[in-house]
Scaffold this motif. Sequence first.
Motif, short mmCIF file in Angstrom:
data_model
loop_
_atom_site.label_atom_id
_atom_site.label_comp_id
_atom_site.label_asym_id
_atom_site.label_seq_id
_atom_site.Cartn_x
_atom_site.Cartn_y
_atom_site.Cartn_z
N SER A 81 0.89 -1.24 0.01
CA SER A 81 -0.08 -0.14 0.06
C SER A 81 0.93 1.45 0.00
CB SER A 81 -0.87 -0.05 1.23
OG SER A 81 -1.78 1.22 1.44
N GLN A 82 1.61 1.31 0.63
CA GLN A 82 2.93 2.27 0.77
C GLN A 82 3.56 2.67 -0.51
OE1 GLN A 82 2.97 4.53 3.24
NE2 GLN A 82 4.34 5.84 1.68
N VAL A 83 4.18 1.35 -1.03
CA VAL A 83 4.60 1.57 -2.45
C VAL A 83 3.73 2.24 -3.39
CG1 VAL A 83 5.38 0.23 -4.44
CG2 VAL A 83 6.10 -0.13 -2.00
N SER A 84 2.17 1.63 -3.38
CA SER A 84 1.31 2.32 -4.48
C SER A 84 1.27 3.80 -4.16
CB SER A 84 0.19 1.38 -4.16
OG SER A 84 0.45 0.13 -4.63
N ALA A 85 1.00 4.10 -2.78
CA ALA A 85 0.86 5.46 -2.46
C ALA A 85 2.28 6.29 -3.05
CB ALA A 85 0.61 5.58 -1.08
N GLU A 86 3.47 5.96 -2.83
CA GLU A 86 4.51 6.69 -3.15
C GLU A 86 4.53 6.71 -4.86
OE1 GLU A 86 6.69 8.19 -1.36
OE2 GLU A 86 6.31 7.31 0.39
N ALA A 87 3.97 5.68 -5.50
CA ALA A 87 3.86 5.96 -6.93
C ALA A 87 2.83 6.84 -7.38
CB ALA A 87 3.78 4.44 -7.67
N ASP A 88 1.64 6.40 -6.84
CA ASP A 88 0.55 7.68 -6.97
C ASP A 88 0.93 9.19 -6.78
OD1 ASP A 88 -0.99 5.70 -7.91
OD2 ASP A 88 -2.08 5.38 -5.76
N GLU A 89 1.87 9.34 -5.64
CA GLU A 89 1.99 10.82 -5.49
C GLU A 89 2.88 11.36 -6.40
OE1 GLU A 89 4.12 14.27 -4.00
OE2 GLU A 89 5.14 12.43 -4.07
N LEU A 90 3.80 10.42 -6.80
CA LEU A 90 4.86 10.99 -8.14
C LEU A 90 4.19 11.23 -9.36
CD1 LEU A 90 7.90 8.56 -7.49
CD2 LEU A 90 7.86 11.19 -6.99
N SER A 91 3.15 10.45 -9.91
CA SER A 91 2.53 10.56 -10.99
C SER A 91 1.40 11.57 -11.02
CB SER A 91 1.79 9.14 -11.40
OG SER A 91 1.05 8.67 -10.53
N ASN A 92 1.20 12.08 -9.86
CA ASN A 92 -0.04 12.98 -10.00
C ASN A 92 0.09 14.23 -10.98
OD1 ASN A 92 -1.62 12.20 -8.17
ND2 ASN A 92 -0.96 13.00 -6.27
N ARG A 93 1.39 14.65 -11.02
CA ARG A 93 1.45 15.93 -11.70
C ARG A 93 1.55 15.31 -13.36
NH1 ARG A 93 6.14 19.75 -10.11
NH2 ARG A 93 5.08 21.26 -11.68
N LEU A 94 1.57 14.08 -13.67
CA LEU A 94 1.78 13.60 -15.13
C LEU A 94 0.37 13.83 -15.90
CD1 LEU A 94 4.26 10.52 -14.81
CD2 LEU A 94 4.84 12.86 -15.15
N ASN A 95 -0.68 13.83 -14.95
CA ASN A 95 -2.04 13.95 -15.62
C ASN A 95 -2.16 15.17 -16.59
OD1 ASN A 95 -2.64 11.76 -14.25
ND2 ASN A 95 -3.53 12.76 -12.56
N PHE A 96 -1.15 16.19 -16.11
CA PHE A 96 -1.45 17.42 -16.87
C PHE A 96 -0.71 17.21 -18.26
CE2 PHE A 96 0.01 21.69 -18.71
CZ PHE A 96 -0.61 22.05 -18.55
N LEU A 97 0.40 16.28 -18.17
CA LEU A 97 1.16 16.26 -19.39
C LEU A 97 0.11 15.15 -20.43
CD1 LEU A 97 4.79 15.15 -18.32
CD2 LEU A 97 3.89 17.48 -19.20
N ALA A 98 -0.52 14.46 -19.81
CA ALA A 98 -1.30 13.60 -20.65
C ALA A 98 -2.65 14.48 -21.29
CB ALA A 98 -1.98 12.54 -19.73
N THR A 99 -3.06 15.32 -20.47
CA THR A 99 -4.20 15.90 -20.82
C THR A 99 -3.77 16.97 -22.01
OG1 THR A 99 -5.10 16.12 -18.76
CG2 THR A 99 -5.86 17.66 -20.55
#
Length: 235
Positions: A125-143
């Motif tokens: 769960s902590q590993v997934s949380a770390e990955a999600d926190e890092l990838s949050n800003r990538l949503n703008f690039l995808a958009t």
Amino acid sequence: MTQLEILAAAGAAPGRLNPVQLFLDADIVVQAVMIGLLLASVWTWMIIVSFSLRMGAVRRRCRDYEDDFWQAENFDALMKERGKKDIASARVAAAGMREWRHSTKGGRVIDRDGLRQRLAATMESQVSAEADELSNRLNFLATVGSVAPFVGLFGTVWGIMNSFFQIGQQQNSSLAVVAPGISEALFATAIGLFAAIPAVIAYNRFSHSVNGLEGRLQRFADRLHGSLSRELETL
């Protein structure tokens, strides 16, 4: 128009495209589209630069922490010393150790299989949380990567519609009448691609980097889980 006037007009025409002039001559709607796309492009490059620096720092801190962690004789002392720093591996280790302490304190009977499952679930769960926190800003690039070409196309369609309107107003279908408007309209599509292409490339690259870091954290969690499982056999 005489031959002399045609030659004079050709000599006065610019020899190459002038992006600034294309923007200034464009319709107000096309200008608004261009400004929005340019702002999106600037923000995209800010994310690219900042995320590159951040990922480099995260990987370096994780590598150093994991090397020290496995060489340390006292895990608790190391975690107390460096646990407050921004280190993803440290947070994964802390999550596992918290569950370990909570489940083994008090001298009660330990459910070994249950504890192993809880340790694995907690660290995953902590590993997934770390990955999600890092990838949050990538949503703008995808958009930007998916939407910018269509926004530019909207500006192009609007500009071409305006060019046809000018044909109707002037009752003149000469290429000299419609060419400037079409050039300005197509410039909006070019800006859309200028914003979208780096965004798509960066999104794919950074997604791969985040997945790689997530895999590294998961391997660290698995190794820690194995160490704690061996320790559990002695209790």
